[in-house]
Design an enzyme around this catalytic site. Structure first.
Site, PDB file in Angstrom:
ATOM      1  N   SER A 181       0.825  -1.205   0.000  1.00 51.58           N
ATOM      2  CA  SER A 181       0.000   0.000   0.000  1.00 51.58           C
ATOM      3  C   SER A 181       0.859   1.253   0.000  1.00 51.58           C
ATOM      4  CB  SER A 181      -0.852   0.076   1.266  1.00 51.58           C
ATOM      5  OG  SER A 181      -1.338  -1.152   1.639  1.00 51.58           O
TER       6      SER A 181
ATOM      7  N   HIS B  74      -2.011  -2.944  -6.586  1.00 51.98           N
ATOM      8  CA  HIS B  74      -2.622  -2.558  -5.312  1.00 51.98           C
ATOM      9  C   HIS B  74      -4.122  -2.822  -5.372  1.00 51.98           C
ATOM     10  CE1 HIS B  74      -3.604   0.658  -2.112  1.00 51.98           C
ATOM     11  NE2 HIS B  74      -3.295  -0.481  -1.538  1.00 51.98           N
TER      12      HIS B  74
ATOM     13  N   GLU C  12      -4.859  -0.524  -8.508  1.00 50.20           N
ATOM     14  CA  GLU C  12      -3.842   0.426  -8.963  1.00 50.20           C
ATOM     15  C   GLU C  12      -2.654  -0.382  -9.492  1.00 50.20           C
ATOM     16  OE1 GLU C  12      -4.595   4.287  -6.055  1.00 50.20           O
ATOM     17  OE2 GLU C  12      -3.313   2.705  -5.288  1.00 50.20           O
TER      18      GLU C  12
ATOM     19  N   ASN D   3      -4.612   6.729  -1.842  1.00 48.19           N
ATOM     20  CA  ASN D   3      -4.151   7.112  -0.504  1.00 48.19           C
ATOM     21  C   ASN D   3      -3.447   8.465  -0.502  1.00 48.19           C
ATOM     22  OD1 ASN D   3      -5.214   5.037   0.976  1.00 48.19           O
ATOM     23  ND2 ASN D   3      -3.407   3.734   0.803  1.00 48.19           N
TER      24      ASN D   3
END
Ligand code: NAD
Length: 418
Positions: free
Chosen positions: A146, A167, A179, A217
């Site tokens: 992550s 991801h 991702e 994120n």
């Protein structure tokens, strides 16, 4: 930089939905898939790959963990059968394709290996070095990290062009977004290949470089940070800020209730990781408001209290918004408007990512809609608001709160995004 922090997506009504692969044949033609780490993510990824038609070998270092994960996958598939979403024969065939393994040596030659061990750089680096030796040179080596830089994970791989990030979001069988993250040395051909493979698995892949926080994120940081700052400064209470974002902004959850759901510790760790990786850029600085919550053990729903306090039935105790106050703030001066201020920062972050060529505008919008269920992509939102207006709002915020957090991205006004 390594951290265990990963933010789960917001809850959705139908947690058991499974993604239907478009073309299982593409997947099975790609060959066996290895999954290293049979925890929450590894088991889910194995289920997705097997559903797409691959033979899957699932490895875990803890004795019996891979076999236990196969059992969990069986249980998940049975629930889909019970709900009439998957024929029993298909479920049995999917399960039969997943084989537990006790070590990396037991993996067959794979087209793709996806690593999902804990978020620890040294551990991942070792596993990639071992995989690079034991797997053929054509095997794509992917990490579900992550937050760790892809190039760092590939440090001990002789041919790092085959290393990339995949991801997945939690839970992988439900969440559509993946991702696809390229390091500086990843070969574009592998990125293309794996992007097409993810689409064939029924996922929606977006591409980005190995930038801190990747897309989701990273761009989501101000969603939490602005709300925390507004509450911290006493402009409005949490319930009023959450109400504004939810009811006026269309977000499925307000930022403060969402951090209680994610866990204040987890959310703080993700934010801190991005902040550290950007050399402590003020734009990502964690708030004392959140640090204090974590220090006080107010971790959110899981500890019974966070921003809000929760009753035994899970209801938030102090969640009554001040609608009169909200009515004055939303549409008022930018410094005290929770919605406009948050949107300006989300747009700025998204525009910046695109301007620096880390991801395309379409991919950023897709990632935020699917990864964290924003009602609109931030670039699309910026177009609607007007990039010029966003730049002016940020300039005003920058004046009110100097220090660099609110510096507008030059791309807002240079005409590169229309
Ligand atoms: P987890 O702790 O549930 O599972 C990790 C598994 O790896 C455990 O079963 C552990 O026994 C195993 N393991 C440890 N060392 C190993 C080794 N040397 N070889 C093989 N297996 C080993 O963790 P998780 O939540 O599934 O996360 C795994 C990765 O996925 C992390 O990088 C995390 O950041 C990332 N991720 C997690 C989420 C999430 O919401 N949990 C979402 C996206 C990405």
């Amino acid at each position: 930089m390594d951290t265990d922090a990963t933010e789960p997506a917001q809850p959705r009504p139908d947690e058991d939905r499974t993604s239907e692969p478009d073309t299982a044949d593409v997947g099975s033609a790609f060959g066996p898939v290895g999954v290293v780490g049979a925890g929450a993510m590894g088991a889910g990824i194995a289920q997705v790959a097997a559903t797409a038609g691959h033979a899957v070998s699932l490895v875990d270092a803890a004795p019996g963990a891979a076999a236990a994960a196969v059992e969990r996958i069986g249980a998940a598939l049975s629930r889909l059968v019970d709900k009439g979403r998957l024929p029993a024969d298909d479920a049995a065939a999917v399960l039969a394709r997943v084989t537990p393994a006790e070590s990396l040596d037991e993996l067959p030659n794979c087209g793709l290996v996806i690593e999902a061990v804990p978020e620890d750089l040294d551990l991942k680096r070792r596993i990639f070095a071992e995989l690079a030796d034991s797997q053929p040179s054509t095997t794509v080596l992917a990490t579900n990290t992550s937050s760790i830089d892809i190039d760092d994970i590939a440090t001990d791989v002789a041919d790092p062009e085959r290393v990339l990030g995949l991801h997945f979001f939690n839970p992988p069988p439900v969440m559509e977004l993946v991702e696809v993250v390229h390091g500086k040395r990843t070969a574009p051909a592998f990125v293309e290949h794996v992007t097409a493979l993810m689409a064939s698995w029924g996922k929606t892949p977006v591409r980005c470089s190995s930038t801190p926080g990747f897309i989701v994120n990273r761009v989501a940081r101000p969603f939490y940070g602005e709300a925390q700052r507004i509450v911290e400064s006493g402009v409005a209470d949490a319930a009023t800020v959450d109400w504004a974002l939810r009811e006026k902004g269309g977000f499925p959850m307000g930022p403060l209730e969402l951090t209680d759901f994610i866990g204040q510790d987890v959310n703080l760790a993700v934010g801190t990781s991005v902040w550290e990786q950007t050399d402590r850029d003020e734009r990502y600085a964690p708030t004392n408001f959140q640090r204090d919550l974590v220090a006080a053990g107010r971790l959110g729903r899981k500890s019974g209290a966070g921003v809000y306090t929760y009753a035994a039935d899970g209801s938030a105790q102090d969640a009554e918004p001040d609608l009169e106050l909200a009515g004055r703030l939303v549409g008022g001066p930018i410094a005290t408007d929770p919605l406009a201020r948050t949107l300006a920062m989300l747009v700025n972050e998204a525009v910046d990512l695109v301007a620096r060529d880390e991801a395309s505008a379409d991919d950023v919008d897709t990632a935020m809609r699917l990864g964290v269920r924003y009602p609109k992509g931030p670039i699309e939102w910026g177009r609607e608001i007007g990039f010029d207006l966003v730049a002016r709002q940020l300039a005003e915020l920058d004046e009110a709160f100097p220090g660099g957090r609110y510096r507008p991205s030059p791309a807002l006004t240079d005409g590169s995004l229309t």
